[in-house]
Scaffold this active site. Structure first.
Site, PDB file in Angstrom:
ATOM      1  N   GLU A 166       0.859  -1.186   0.000  1.00  0.00           N
ATOM      2  CA  GLU A 166       0.000   0.000   0.000  1.00  0.00           C
ATOM      3  C   GLU A 166       0.886   1.224   0.000  1.00  0.00           C
ATOM      4  O   GLU A 166       1.919   1.226   0.647  1.00  0.00           O
ATOM      5  CB  GLU A 166      -0.864   0.041   1.262  1.00  0.00           C
ATOM      6  CG  GLU A 166      -2.085  -0.818   1.189  1.00  0.00           C
ATOM      7  CD  GLU A 166      -2.252  -1.652   2.440  1.00  0.00           C
ATOM      8  OE1 GLU A 166      -1.517  -1.419   3.414  1.00  0.00           O
ATOM      9  OE2 GLU A 166      -3.114  -2.546   2.434  1.00  0.00           O
ATOM     10  N   TYR A 205       7.586   1.729  -7.571  1.00  0.00           N
ATOM     11  CA  TYR A 205       6.862   0.451  -7.672  1.00  0.00           C
ATOM     12  C   TYR A 205       6.418   0.176  -9.118  1.00  0.00           C
ATOM     13  O   TYR A 205       6.501  -0.961  -9.593  1.00  0.00           O
ATOM     14  CB  TYR A 205       5.651   0.441  -6.731  1.00  0.00           C
ATOM     15  CG  TYR A 205       6.019   0.675  -5.276  1.00  0.00           C
ATOM     16  CD1 TYR A 205       7.150   0.070  -4.717  1.00  0.00           C
ATOM     17  CD2 TYR A 205       5.252   1.502  -4.457  1.00  0.00           C
ATOM     18  CE1 TYR A 205       7.496   0.292  -3.391  1.00  0.00           C
ATOM     19  CE2 TYR A 205       5.598   1.722  -3.134  1.00  0.00           C
ATOM     20  CZ  TYR A 205       6.716   1.123  -2.605  1.00  0.00           C
ATOM     21  OH  TYR A 205       7.066   1.336  -1.293  1.00  0.00           O
TER      22      TYR A 205
HETATM   23  C1  LIG Z   1      10.577   5.934  -2.011  1.00  0.00           C
HETATM   24  C2  LIG Z   1      12.054   5.733  -1.692  1.00  0.00           C
HETATM   25  C3  LIG Z   1      12.195   4.464  -0.809  1.00  0.00           C
HETATM   26  C4  LIG Z   1      12.843   5.545  -3.000  1.00  0.00           C
HETATM   27  O1  LIG Z   1      14.187   5.221  -2.673  1.00  0.00           O
HETATM   28  P1  LIG Z   1      15.391   5.530  -3.693  1.00  0.00           P
HETATM   29  O2  LIG Z   1      16.552   4.695  -3.280  1.00  0.00           O
HETATM   30  O3  LIG Z   1      15.604   6.980  -3.792  1.00  0.00           O
HETATM   31  O4  LIG Z   1      14.778   4.986  -5.059  1.00  0.00           O
HETATM   32  P2  LIG Z   1      15.603   4.610  -6.377  1.00  0.00           P
HETATM   33  O5  LIG Z   1      16.821   5.484  -6.479  1.00  0.00           O
HETATM   34  O6  LIG Z   1      15.806   3.141  -6.423  1.00  0.00           O
HETATM   35  O7  LIG Z   1      14.582   5.084  -7.518  1.00  0.00           O
HETATM   36  C5  LIG Z   1      13.917   4.159  -8.326  1.00  0.00           C
HETATM   37  C6  LIG Z   1      12.805   4.844  -9.043  1.00  0.00           C
HETATM   38  O8  LIG Z   1      11.881   5.395  -8.114  1.00  0.00           O
HETATM   39  C7  LIG Z   1      11.349   6.617  -8.656  1.00  0.00           C
HETATM   40  N1  LIG Z   1      11.771   7.742  -7.819  1.00  0.00           N
HETATM   41  C8  LIG Z   1      12.664   7.741  -6.811  1.00  0.00           C
HETATM   42  N2  LIG Z   1      12.748   8.972  -6.256  1.00  0.00           N
HETATM   43  C9  LIG Z   1      11.888   9.762  -6.959  1.00  0.00           C
HETATM   44  C10 LIG Z   1      11.510  11.142  -6.871  1.00  0.00           C
HETATM   45  N3  LIG Z   1      12.042  11.951  -5.922  1.00  0.00           N
HETATM   46  N4  LIG Z   1      10.579  11.590  -7.716  1.00  0.00           N
HETATM   47  C11 LIG Z   1      10.014  10.785  -8.648  1.00  0.00           C
HETATM   48  N5  LIG Z   1      10.335   9.471  -8.794  1.00  0.00           N
HETATM   49  C12 LIG Z   1      11.265   8.982  -7.951  1.00  0.00           C
HETATM   50  C13 LIG Z   1      11.912   6.747 -10.049  1.00  0.00           C
HETATM   51  O9  LIG Z   1      11.057   6.037 -10.935  1.00  0.00           O
HETATM   52  C14 LIG Z   1      13.221   5.993  -9.923  1.00  0.00           C
HETATM   53  O10 LIG Z   1      13.688   5.534 -11.134  1.00  0.00           O
HETATM   54  P3  LIG Z   1      14.707   6.447 -12.008  1.00  0.00           P
HETATM   55  O11 LIG Z   1      15.881   6.686 -11.114  1.00  0.00           O
HETATM   56  O12 LIG Z   1      15.024   5.595 -13.184  1.00  0.00           O
HETATM   57  O13 LIG Z   1      13.973   7.696 -12.327  1.00  0.00           O
HETATM   58  C15 LIG Z   1      12.656   6.976  -0.945  1.00  0.00           C
HETATM   59  O14 LIG Z   1      12.295   8.147  -1.652  1.00  0.00           O
HETATM   60  C16 LIG Z   1      12.216   7.111   0.502  1.00  0.00           C
HETATM   61  O15 LIG Z   1      12.839   6.581   1.417  1.00  0.00           O
HETATM   62  N6  LIG Z   1      11.080   7.838   0.714  1.00  0.00           N
HETATM   63  C17 LIG Z   1      10.549   8.030   2.065  1.00  0.00           C
HETATM   64  C18 LIG Z   1       9.916   6.753   2.592  1.00  0.00           C
HETATM   65  C19 LIG Z   1       8.794   6.270   1.683  1.00  0.00           C
HETATM   66  O16 LIG Z   1       7.998   7.030   1.154  1.00  0.00           O
HETATM   67  N7  LIG Z   1       8.730   4.922   1.523  1.00  0.00           N
HETATM   68  C20 LIG Z   1       7.715   4.273   0.706  1.00  0.00           C
HETATM   69  C21 LIG Z   1       6.492   3.988   1.498  1.00  0.00           C
HETATM   70  S1  LIG Z   1       5.220   3.210   0.540  1.00  0.00           S
END
Ligand SMILES: CC(C)(COP(=O)(O)OP(=O)(O)OC[C@H]1O[C@@H](n2cnc3c(N)ncnc32)[C@H](O)[C@@H]1OP(=O)(O)O)[C@@H](O)C(=O)NCCC(=O)NCCS
Length: 160
Positions: free
Chosen positions: A115, A127
């Site tokens: 979710e 995702y």
């Molecule tokens: C969501 C989260 C876990 C992503 O972690 P991350 O290591 O930065 O993600 P990745 O570098 O592997 O990114 C993979 C993809 O996610 C998407 N993405 C990541 N950050 C993004 C941003 N700021 N805006 C838009 N898309 C984003 C993109 O599709 C990206 O692919 P791309 O690099 O080819 O564009 C991180 O932003 C986080 O910790 N957020 C706070 C906690 C949270 O919201 N967790 C999810 C709860 S459901």
């Protein structure tokens, strides 16, 4: 578990099972990542649950991300994932999620569910990139804001 790509600090990133000793580092990330962060007790409960599986990503002895899921029958439920603010956008979450999907496939898991807040575009985009599709919506699921949860699913057996 496997070592991952260089995440810019020059250290090898290792993914391994979370232990109680990791909770302080995990909470530092959790508190700045969520509007309603998990408490220490929630992490402890997950670590002691027979169906909870928790991993951390560690670089030079420092926790830079974590991922928690529950397994039920042939399903994986992603419960929590976050990455250190200074390490975002470098592929760490994708790497952790992919490792867990592979682990699930190797253990005959069929489906992964999660979710996500409707407004959490970084997570939704992550995702979707991994192949999850929206299968439903839970109205007002997040009590603090009244926001809807988007329910997403990935069929693991399609990806072999
Ligand atoms: C969501 C989260 C876990 C992503 O972690 P991350 O290591 O930065 O993600 P990745 O570098 O592997 O990114 C993979 C993809 O996610 C998407 N993405 C990541 N950050 C993004 C941003 N700021 N805006 C838009 N898309 C984003 C993109 O599709 C990206 O692919 P791309 O690099 O080819 O564009 C991180 O932003 C986080 O910790 N957020 C706070 C906690 C949270 O919201 N967790 C999810 C709860 S459901």
């Amino acid at each position: 578990m496997a070592a991952g790509p260089d995440m810019t600090e020059g250290g090898e990133v290792v993914m391994r099972q979370m232990t109680v000793g990791d909770i302080d580092g995990v909470l530092e990330i959790e508190k700045v990542s969520f509007a309603a962060p998990w408490t220490r007790g929630m992490f402890e409960e997950t670590l002691s649950s027979p169906v909870g599986i928790s991993f951390v990503a560690e670089e030079n002895g420092r926790i830079i991300g974590y991922l928690i899921f529950y397994r039920a029958a042939r399903e994986i439920h992603v419960m929590n994932i976050a990455v250190d603010k200074n390490r975002r956008g470098l592929g760490l979450a994708s790497w952790m999620m992919s490792r867990v999907m592979d682990l699930g496939r190797r253990n005959s898991m069929e489906t992964c569910f999660l979710e996500v807040r409707e407004s959490n575009m970084p997570a939704r985009s992550l995702y979707e990139k991994l192949g999850f599709r929206q299968i439903g919506r839970r109205k007002g699921y997040y009590r603090e804001t009244g926001e809807d949860a988007i329910v997403m699913e990935l069929t693991l057996t399609d990806q072999t």
